[in-house]
Design an enzyme around this catalytic site. Sequence first.
Site, PDB file in Angstrom:
ATOM      1  N   GLY A  83       1.269  -1.459  -0.094  1.00 14.60           N
ATOM      2  CA  GLY A  83       0.000  -0.143   0.221  1.00 14.60           C
ATOM      3  C   GLY A  83       0.587   1.733   0.090  1.00 14.60           C
ATOM      4  O   GLY A  83       1.588   1.233   0.454  1.00 14.60           O
ATOM      5  N   GLY A 131       0.272  -5.357   0.761  1.00 16.41           N
ATOM      6  CA  GLY A 131      -1.114  -5.070  -0.170  1.00 16.41           C
ATOM      7  C   GLY A 131      -0.580  -6.187  -1.476  1.00 16.41           C
ATOM      8  O   GLY A 131      -1.876  -6.221  -2.337  1.00 16.41           O
ATOM      9  N   GLU A 154       5.098  -6.056   7.833  1.00 13.79           N
ATOM     10  CA  GLU A 154       4.265  -4.915   8.054  1.00 13.79           C
ATOM     11  C   GLU A 154       5.183  -4.482   9.829  1.00 13.79           C
ATOM     12  O   GLU A 154       5.068  -3.531   9.747  1.00 13.79           O
ATOM     13  CB  GLU A 154       2.728  -5.345   8.465  1.00 13.79           C
ATOM     14  CG  GLU A 154       2.099  -5.042   7.492  1.00 13.79           C
ATOM     15  CD  GLU A 154       2.225  -5.416   5.815  1.00 13.79           C
ATOM     16  OE1 GLU A 154       1.589  -6.053   5.357  1.00 13.79           O
ATOM     17  OE2 GLU A 154       3.059  -7.129   6.362  1.00 13.79           O
ATOM     18  N   ASP A 162      -1.779  -6.996   6.891  1.00 10.99           N
ATOM     19  CA  ASP A 162      -3.256  -7.320   7.216  1.00 10.99           C
ATOM     20  C   ASP A 162      -3.765  -8.005   5.421  1.00 10.99           C
ATOM     21  O   ASP A 162      -3.258  -9.019   4.870  1.00 10.99           O
ATOM     22  CB  ASP A 162      -3.781  -5.652   7.096  1.00 10.99           C
ATOM     23  CG  ASP A 162      -2.859  -4.951   5.898  1.00 10.99           C
ATOM     24  OD1 ASP A 162      -1.622  -5.610   5.645  1.00 10.99           O
ATOM     25  OD2 ASP A 162      -3.935  -3.784   5.835  1.00 10.99           O
TER      26      ASP A 162
END
Length: 379
Positions: A83, A131, A154, A162
Amino acid sequence: MGAEVAREAAGGAVGDEVPGDEVLFERRGRLGVATLNRPKAVNALTAGMAAAMLRQLTLWAEDDGVAAVLVRGAGDRGLCAGGDIVAIYRDMLDGGDDTADFWAVEYRLNLLISEYPKPYVAFMDGLVLGGGVGISAHGSVRIVTERTRTGMPETTIGFAPDVGGTLLLSRSPGETGTHAALTGAHLNGADALFLGLADHFVPSERLPELAAALEAEPVEAAVARVAEPAPPSVLAAQQEWIDACYYGDDAEEILGRLRTSDGKAAGEAAGAADTIEAKSPTAVKVALESLRRVRALGTDQALKRALEQEYRVGLHFLAGPDFREGIRAQVVDKDRNPRWKPATLAEVTREDVEAYFAPLGERELKLAPKEKNKEKHNV
């Protein structure tokens, strides 16, 4: 993307995209092709890109003229580096809701991909992080190459896996997924296959040939012609000591076992301990708890429930100090010297960890059940 979506909805081919579009859609024969188009940023995913993909994939799912979908990245650096965390950082500084809105769309996209009614082919070439894993590893035909570098890094930026990464890694052999999540290690194509993040190994030089074949051939036959045996997985060879160290739900005990591991793997285990100790202590403990909770969910709507939990955890991270500090240290100031608060695993209490899973009330993410996925998404 309004013009392209309108043309596709009317049955026309999508082409001649406006220069500068961040994700490009086109029809090639019976193949729908989505190309992430931010090569200078290694195709980092933005809110607009996620929304456009969600709209277009929904249209293609209902289009009898599309037999399969291919997702790939522009340029030669990778499918997607994750992301757009600089945008997330700016949103945190502004106290906005853009990041929460982005995740709500992105996670709907991840769920749609996992339940896609047609072959969903992802070229996981080059960098495929965070992502990028979400838009590829939930697909049905996941292709890695000798250039693949994937993972969920992360904890390095004070966050937890996530985009459904907690579910993917909780299902990896033994505790190898726990190792990957806590260390944030970059993994090669063979390791991705071993972890269950990918299905086939194809030399990168043959990806254009495969893409062309997918325009007219059944996916299974096209892939079988170019796929090759993968090299041995380094992670698979490490599983014995990983399983011996990473079991349980106490991060400090895991670190202790890594520190006291002996035999041939002592150096590798100590290196993993060093890596984990450099991460956000809060993120490490929350990541471990996330994996354990998702592992206990069972199989019924597991990804839906995992994503809803990740959204809850993510919004709590937005309100805490480490996520912002991690992005600052890694990509804003680039001093690589984050000041975590708390600074050690011992200082992160059980109550601190539990707070990241506290209900959000009206802000909870409520994803559509599987049987409703045929409805068009209003994004």
